[in-house]
Design a protein around this motif. Structure first.
Motif, PDB file in Angstrom:
ATOM      1  N   ASP A   1      57.566  -9.077 -50.376  1.00 60.03           N
ATOM      2  CA  ASP A   1      56.493  -9.796 -49.677  1.00 60.03           C
ATOM      3  C   ASP A   1      55.945 -10.965 -50.476  1.00 60.03           C
ATOM      4  O   ASP A   1      55.404 -11.922 -49.894  1.00 60.03           O
ATOM      5  CB  ASP A   1      55.358  -8.828 -49.335  1.00 60.03           C
ATOM      6  CG  ASP A   1      55.736  -7.848 -48.233  1.00 60.03           C
ATOM      7  OD1 ASP A   1      56.745  -8.085 -47.556  1.00 60.03           O
ATOM      8  OD2 ASP A   1      55.022  -6.834 -48.069  1.00 60.03           O
ATOM      9  N   VAL A   2      56.018 -10.904 -51.818  1.00 60.85           N
ATOM     10  CA  VAL A   2      55.509 -12.024 -52.620  1.00 60.85           C
ATOM     11  C   VAL A   2      56.587 -13.087 -52.837  1.00 60.85           C
ATOM     12  O   VAL A   2      56.377 -14.044 -53.584  1.00 60.85           O
ATOM     13  CB  VAL A   2      54.945 -11.551 -53.985  1.00 60.85           C
ATOM     14  CG1 VAL A   2      53.766 -10.626 -53.769  1.00 60.85           C
ATOM     15  CG2 VAL A   2      56.020 -10.889 -54.843  1.00 60.85           C
TER      16      VAL A   2
ATOM     17  N   THR B   1      58.991  -3.232 -51.384  1.00 62.80           N
ATOM     18  CA  THR B   1      58.500  -4.023 -50.247  1.00 62.80           C
ATOM     19  C   THR B   1      57.455  -5.036 -50.701  1.00 62.80           C
ATOM     20  O   THR B   1      57.437  -6.185 -50.243  1.00 62.80           O
ATOM     21  CB  THR B   1      57.908  -3.090 -49.181  1.00 62.80           C
ATOM     22  OG1 THR B   1      58.916  -2.167 -48.750  1.00 62.80           O
ATOM     23  CG2 THR B   1      57.412  -3.878 -47.980  1.00 62.80           C
ATOM     24  N   HIS B   2      56.589  -4.628 -51.612  1.00 62.83           N
ATOM     25  CA  HIS B   2      55.576  -5.552 -52.141  1.00 62.83           C
ATOM     26  C   HIS B   2      56.232  -6.734 -52.842  1.00 62.83           C
ATOM     27  O   HIS B   2      55.832  -7.900 -52.641  1.00 62.83           O
ATOM     28  CB  HIS B   2      54.649  -4.820 -53.103  1.00 62.83           C
ATOM     29  CG  HIS B   2      53.816  -5.725 -53.950  1.00 62.83           C
ATOM     30  ND1 HIS B   2      52.838  -6.557 -53.424  1.00 62.83           N
ATOM     31  CD2 HIS B   2      53.821  -5.957 -55.300  1.00 62.83           C
ATOM     32  CE1 HIS B   2      52.274  -7.254 -54.404  1.00 62.83           C
ATOM     33  NE2 HIS B   2      52.857  -6.905 -55.541  1.00 62.83           N
TER      34      HIS B   2
END
Length: 415
Positions: A122-123, A118-119
């Motif tokens: 997100d970037v 997920t991280h």
């Protein structure tokens, strides 16, 4: 051996963990934390190499055991134990893989991988890969993280790219690195890579440096463990998922305490989610269109703490300083000097977070010309002195974990 003194009966408890591993040390710390907050009198038996005791465990005159069940030899030695045992290890996608008849506390492998994934989404990344470990029953926890990654990729209709690498035995370091570089070159760029441990993530960072692959512009990397030693040895500050290991230790101790008191365990399998994520440079991907800016940031990241100037960055890229400044304003809305200072400041905050480095040494190692300049930058950018920053962050601030449980039959500890 450590004794916790109370007026209650003293129980002899063995902790079968490898204290050389950060995961095991944190589990032990969680157990100690539980004992310090409860009326539990335990005489703890902890050894540097507990595996030497495995053959004689059946005859050990103790009252209970908390053990690392990720180690197949430990799980086998404790099968059918006549004294209470609580197992600690990783979660499994298949219920049949859990130990039978043993209360079990697990790190939630699916949630660890999902939080990292997920991280990276997100970037702004759209291609993903996993760096795992070679085949072997001792690496079954890593292969469970592979399953989690593969399930996420299939769910989102993405290509599955998993690299296990070669076992170090029989292969030189140069061969291992060459194999990693070959895999890195084969991946679409930019790509986000999840490593099953911080140690594996650090290896990839080194491989990227060897191959002159820009991190995180072309390859963004995130590990699992939040291991201080891996961060210290990494050439680029390493992002990492923080496991809920101390909570696992506390939970295992509480379960064993209940067994020793004859209390019924309502839940014999507990999955503990990650505690959060420590985001640093290795995964701080920012889409950059201009290749000269990408090359400049790659050079800055490597040499910012060595006192480089803007002219040196421009020489490396092969353009004039004024042209490079124009590119930086267009892409990043900042100057070359600002970007150099940002990396130096990030390196300084990472050192201060460790807590074992003086402010003077931080200034020297991060390329600040004086302590006064370091103080001025901290005041201007962060609104505090270096020492105040160190006091503020304490042991570090983690972003909250996210995601739902993926095992309907397991109890889940909410963080």
């Amino acid at each position: 051996m450590e004794t916790c003194m109370t007026t209650s009966k003293t129980h002899r408890i063995a902790l079968l963990f490898n204290a050389n591993k950060v995961f095991d040390r944190e589990i032990i710390a969680g157990i100690a934390g539980y004992l310090s907050s409860r009326r539990a009198s335990w005489e703890l038996f902890v050894e540097d190499d507990f595996r030497l005791r495995l053959p004689s465990l059946a005859n050990w005159q103790g009252d209970g055991i908390i053990a690392d069940f990720d180690d197949p030899a430990v799980a086998a030695a404790l099968s059918g134990s006549s004294i209470p045992v609580v197992g600690v290890g990783g979660s499994y996608a298949d219920d049949a893989d859990y130990p039978v008849g043993v209360p079990y506390v697990a790190t939630d492998n699916f949630k660890l991988v999902n939080l990292a994934y997920t991280h990276l989404i997100d970037v702004g990344l759209r291609h993903f890969a996993l760096f795992s470990l070679p085949n072997g029953i001792e690496h079954r926890w890593a292969h469970e993280r592979e399953k989690a990654f593969e399930n996420l990729m299939r769910r989102d209709k993405l290509d599955v790219a998993v690299f296990r690498g070669r076992a170090h035995a029989g292969s030189s370091w140069d061969e291992v690195v060459a194999h990693q570089v070959e895999w890195l070159h084969s991946l679409p760029k930019p790509v986000g890579i999840i490593a099953v441990t911080d140690a594996r993530a650090r290896q990839l960072l080194q491989a990227c440096q060897t191959a002159n692959i820009a991190v995180p512009e072309q390859v963004a990397i995130i590990g699992i463990d939040n291991d201080p030693l891996a961060r210290m040895l990494s050439c680029i500050p390493l992002s990492s998922v923080i496991q809920g290991t101390q909570e696992m230790g506390r939970t295992a101790a509480r379960m064993l305490h209940q067994l020793l008191e004859g209390t019924y365990l309502e839940c014999k399998r507990i999955l503990v989610p990650p505690a959060g994520i420590n985001v640093l440079s290795s995964s701080a991907h920012r889409p950059i269109k201009n290749p000269r800016v990408m090359r400049a940031r790659h050079f800055i990241r490597q040499y910012a703490c060595q006192g480089i100037k803007g002219d040196q960055v421009a020489d490396y890229v092969g353009v004039s300083r004024s042209t490079l400044e124009l590119y930086f304003q267009q892409e990043l809305a900042c100057s070359v000097h600002d970007e150099i200072l940002r990396f130096k400041l990030e390196a300084a905050t990472a050192l201060l977070t460790r807590g074992d480095v003086s402010v003077a040494e931080v200034a020297h190692r991060c390329g600040f010309t004086s302590m006064q300049y370091l103080f001025a930058v901290f005041k201007r950018e962060l609104g505090c002195t270096p020492r105040e920053y160190q006091q503020r962050i304490g042991n570090g601030v983690a972003a909250p974990a996210d995601g739902a449980a993926n095992d309907a039959d397991a109890c889940v500890i909410a963080m």
